[in-house]
Design a protein around this motif. Structure first.
Motif, PDB file in Angstrom:
ATOM      1  N   LYS A 165       0.831  -1.203   0.000  1.00 54.30           N
ATOM      2  CA  LYS A 165       0.000   0.000   0.000  1.00 54.30           C
ATOM      3  C   LYS A 165       0.868   1.257   0.000  1.00 54.30           C
ATOM      4  N   ILE A 166       1.982   1.226   0.712  1.00 53.99           N
ATOM      5  CA  ILE A 166       2.905   2.357   0.717  1.00 53.99           C
ATOM      6  C   ILE A 166       3.445   2.614  -0.680  1.00 53.99           C
ATOM      7  N   VAL A 167       3.887   1.548  -1.345  1.00 61.39           N
ATOM      8  CA  VAL A 167       4.452   1.685  -2.693  1.00 61.39           C
ATOM      9  C   VAL A 167       3.392   2.163  -3.676  1.00 61.39           C
ATOM     10  N   LEU A 168       2.168   1.633  -3.564  1.00 67.00           N
ATOM     11  CA  LEU A 168       1.089   2.054  -4.468  1.00 67.00           C
ATOM     12  C   LEU A 168       0.731   3.522  -4.268  1.00 67.00           C
ATOM     13  N   THR A 169       0.811   3.985  -3.035  1.00 62.98           N
ATOM     14  CA  THR A 169       0.496   5.386  -2.749  1.00 62.98           C
ATOM     15  C   THR A 169       1.545   6.327  -3.324  1.00 62.98           C
ATOM     16  N   GLU A 170       2.790   5.883  -3.300  1.00 60.59           N
ATOM     17  CA  GLU A 170       3.895   6.757  -3.687  1.00 60.59           C
ATOM     18  C   GLU A 170       4.398   6.517  -5.112  1.00 60.59           C
TER      19      GLU A 170
ATOM     20  N   VAL B 177      -4.970 -15.940 -14.821  1.00 56.90           N
ATOM     21  CA  VAL B 177      -6.041 -15.731 -13.839  1.00 56.90           C
ATOM     22  C   VAL B 177      -5.529 -15.902 -12.407  1.00 56.90           C
ATOM     23  N   GLY B 178      -4.822 -17.009 -12.168  1.00 55.32           N
ATOM     24  CA  GLY B 178      -4.422 -17.345 -10.809  1.00 55.32           C
ATOM     25  C   GLY B 178      -3.292 -16.506 -10.249  1.00 55.32           C
ATOM     26  N   VAL B 179      -2.488 -15.905 -11.132  1.00 59.26           N
ATOM     27  CA  VAL B 179      -1.377 -15.081 -10.644  1.00 59.26           C
ATOM     28  C   VAL B 179      -1.584 -13.612 -10.998  1.00 59.26           C
ATOM     29  N   ALA B 180      -1.703 -13.300 -12.300  1.00 59.08           N
ATOM     30  CA  ALA B 180      -1.811 -11.887 -12.715  1.00 59.08           C
ATOM     31  C   ALA B 180      -3.046 -11.216 -12.133  1.00 59.08           C
ATOM     32  N   PHE B 181      -4.215 -11.855 -12.295  1.00 51.17           N
ATOM     33  CA  PHE B 181      -5.454 -11.243 -11.815  1.00 51.17           C
ATOM     34  C   PHE B 181      -5.489 -11.172 -10.292  1.00 51.17           C
ATOM     35  N   VAL B 182      -5.052 -12.236  -9.611  1.00 45.15           N
ATOM     36  CA  VAL B 182      -5.057 -12.235  -8.144  1.00 45.15           C
ATOM     37  C   VAL B 182      -4.198 -11.091  -7.613  1.00 45.15           C
ATOM     38  N   GLN B 183      -2.984 -10.932  -8.183  1.00 48.22           N
ATOM     39  CA  GLN B 183      -2.092  -9.873  -7.711  1.00 48.22           C
ATOM     40  C   GLN B 183      -2.664  -8.484  -8.009  1.00 48.22           C
ATOM     41  N   ALA B 184      -3.070  -8.263  -9.272  1.00 51.55           N
ATOM     42  CA  ALA B 184      -3.478  -6.921  -9.695  1.00 51.55           C
ATOM     43  C   ALA B 184      -4.758  -6.462  -9.000  1.00 51.55           C
ATOM     44  N   PHE B 185      -5.778  -7.330  -8.937  1.00 49.00           N
ATOM     45  CA  PHE B 185      -7.030  -6.935  -8.292  1.00 49.00           C
ATOM     46  C   PHE B 185      -6.825  -6.693  -6.792  1.00 49.00           C
ATOM     47  N   TYR B 186      -5.916  -7.456  -6.192  1.00 54.71           N
ATOM     48  CA  TYR B 186      -5.607  -7.240  -4.779  1.00 54.71           C
ATOM     49  C   TYR B 186      -4.982  -5.868  -4.570  1.00 54.71           C
ATOM     50  N   PHE B 187      -4.053  -5.503  -5.440  1.00 50.43           N
ATOM     51  CA  PHE B 187      -3.404  -4.196  -5.314  1.00 50.43           C
ATOM     52  C   PHE B 187      -4.398  -3.057  -5.528  1.00 50.43           C
TER      53      PHE B 187
ATOM     54  N   TRP C 111      -1.059  -2.520 -11.713  1.00 50.74           N
ATOM     55  CA  TRP C 111      -0.576  -3.472 -12.726  1.00 50.74           C
ATOM     56  C   TRP C 111       0.940  -3.439 -12.829  1.00 50.74           C
ATOM     57  N   ARG C 112       1.544  -2.250 -12.706  1.00 50.71           N
ATOM     58  CA  ARG C 112       3.008  -2.170 -12.776  1.00 50.71           C
ATOM     59  C   ARG C 112       3.635  -2.837 -11.554  1.00 50.71           C
ATOM     60  N   LEU C 113       3.029  -2.674 -10.381  1.00 55.93           N
ATOM     61  CA  LEU C 113       3.547  -3.351  -9.195  1.00 55.93           C
ATOM     62  C   LEU C 113       3.391  -4.863  -9.333  1.00 55.93           C
ATOM     63  N   THR C 114       2.304  -5.315  -9.959  1.00 54.74           N
ATOM     64  CA  THR C 114       2.142  -6.740 -10.242  1.00 54.74           C
ATOM     65  C   THR C 114       3.280  -7.238 -11.115  1.00 54.74           C
TER      66      THR C 114
END
Length: 307
Positions: A26-31, A78-88, A36-39
């Motif tokens: 969350k810190i990295v996403l805020t700053e 689905v199991g990796v890309a979508f799980v990571q990105a939607f979570y972020f 998707w790039r963090l994924t």
């Protein structure tokens, strides 16, 4: 004495690292980067580490059959890309603990898939789990008022994340019959990395995020760290290490015991978010969280009986 509880220790610390990773993310996403790039950063880094290990020590395990390849691709997307990105996306717009609670409704979606798509018999506990979990989520959302951060996109992302996590388990169960969990994860991270290279061209990568000073938010708002330190934590301590801990625990304990430890993650994430980010919940929302957790546990037990 500790060796007697080695499996429990592995699973607990795996959940602990995964939960704490939500705060750092969350810190990295805020700053810094987009979800998707963090994924791309997280999965690409994890792939390089795991692929290096498997190519050196267990290369034969990575070779897929023609029947496995489509499922490995689906697992990666689905199991990796979508799980990571939607979570972020969810934790960027919502409280970390609540986003994880919604994600962990995945056992309910698995049961619904088994019952209505595969036409299998499922225990009556399924319906109790649905009523409890979604009732609890409704309480959390409606009781938030002005003090909590909920929005439609965040809730939608968390629900899609839960569906993607359900697919992760279903596809992973199928693949695990013929491949090791480590090889499956290496393929999953690799497919996601390859996909995101085309979606997010590497030549447009925002390299400045590695040297950018990132404020630690909340309790530590007056401190900052360079982006590369936080991103390295996300890749190593927030992805590779907890993955290895959970796999080690699963080899020692039964799946039923391991699934109970999985319920610890959203609880720990909520505690970290409350302490670090001041993401406090009122008494009604805490009650809603407890109801959701009970619903998830019932669904998970029902899923075990179905198998």
């Amino acid at each position: 004495m500790l060796s007697k509880f080695r499996g429990e220790i592995y699973l607990f610390f795996g959940a602990l690292f995964f939960a704490f990773n939500g705060i750092i993310s969350k810190i990295v996403l805020t700053e810094g980067p987009t979800a998707w790039r963090l994924t791309q950063i997280r999965t690409g880094g994890a792939f390089l580490i795991l692929a290096t290990f498997y190519l050196i020590f267990r290369r034969r395990e990575l070779k897929p059959t023609r029947a496995e390849l489509p499922w490995l691709i689906a697992f990666g997307i689905v199991g990796v890309a979508f799980v990571q990105a939607f979570y972020f996306v969810a934790i960027e717009r919502m409280y970390v603990g609540v986003a994880l609670l919604i994600e962990f409704t995945a056992p309910i979606w698995i049961l619904l898939f088994l019952r209505f798509i595969l036409k299998r018999h499922v225990p009556h506990g399924l319906w109790y789990s649905i009523i409890l979990s979604f009732g609890g989520l409704l309480v959390i959302t409606l009781a938030g008022g002005a003090q909590a951060k909920f929005d439609r996109l965040g809730i939608a992302a968390a629900l899609f994340d839960a569906l993607s996590l359900a697919a992760y388990f279903l596809i992973g169960d199928k693949l695990s019959q013929t491949k090791s969990s480590g090889a499956i994860s290496t393929w999953g991270f690799g497919i996601t990395t390859l996909l995101l290279i085309f979606v997010l061209p590497i030549w447009k990568f925002p390299t400045e995020i590695f040297t950018q000073k990132m404020t630690l938010l909340g309790r530590f708002d007056h401190y900052s760290l360079p982006g590369w330190v936080l991103i390295t934590w996300i890749v190593v301590m927030g992805t590779v290490i907890p993955y290895l801990l959970v796999v080690s625990g699963l080899k020692i304990l039964s799946a039923s015991t391991a699934s109970i430890f999985g319920m610890i993650e959203p609880v720990l994430a909520g505690m970290f978010a409350w302490w670090w980010l001041y993401e406090g919940l009122n008494s009604l929302q805490l009650l809603g969280c407890l109801v959701v957790i009970v619903g998830i546990v019932i669904a998970d037990k029902a899923r075990q009986k179905t198998h």
